[in-house]
Design an enzyme around this catalytic site. Sequence first.
Site, PDB file in Angstrom:
ATOM      1  CB  ALA A   1      -0.919   0.005   1.224  1.00  0.00           C
ATOM      2  CG  ASP A   2       2.625   5.149  -1.480  1.00  0.00           C
ATOM      3  OD1 ASP A   2       3.684   5.031  -0.829  1.00  0.00           O
ATOM      4  OD2 ASP A   2       2.261   6.233  -1.965  1.00  0.00           O
TER       5      ASP A   2
END
Length: 211
Positions: free
Chosen positions: A82-83
């Site tokens: 994730a970012d």
Amino acid sequence: MSTPSPAPELILASTSPRRQELMRDAGYTFRVVGPDPNAECGACSSGGPVELVREYAVRKATDVAQQLMHSNRENDLLLLAADTVAECQGQILGKPANEDHARQMLQLMRGKLHRVITGLCLWRLPVEGEADSPLVEAVVTSLRMDDIDDAAIEEYLESGGWEGKAGAFGYQDRLGWIHIQEGSESNVVGLPMERVKELLAAAQVFTSPGG
């Protein structure tokens, strides 16, 4: 009658303590394998913040996949990367480089609507055969920050709570001047757990008993 294949081992491709806490609190059993810090460097998307976080999530997952591709294992692996960034008035706000940078972000967002956007990449690496194509999504939460004064900003900066956080604030710190208008609360912390649970359930990964 065929024997059902075992559930894949869940790999969280993130060293973020906040994401790890969200996953543990939800009851998941997982192993942390962090991407190389360079995986977050050099991405440049012309598609705006949504495409940018999607690209970063894929880059992180790809880096971890390369680390694990040739490891000895009996089960499939399922990578979750994730970012997260914030976006306000067209400006993409990632993690602040220093206190001055954090101050600029907070001054920009005060009194305004802004968005927190998390890119998700879920990627299954089978024991045999080629890896599946990664599933990539972005989840958006809309927020409003109170029109806080400079003194409140300085007090928060002195606390250090801005460090390592997209948009220079930690919603989980219960600041009182950040209000969700629409979307997932956990997304603001770093993982939209409502959507993560749906994706993992579809991949036959479930919470442990009591989770």
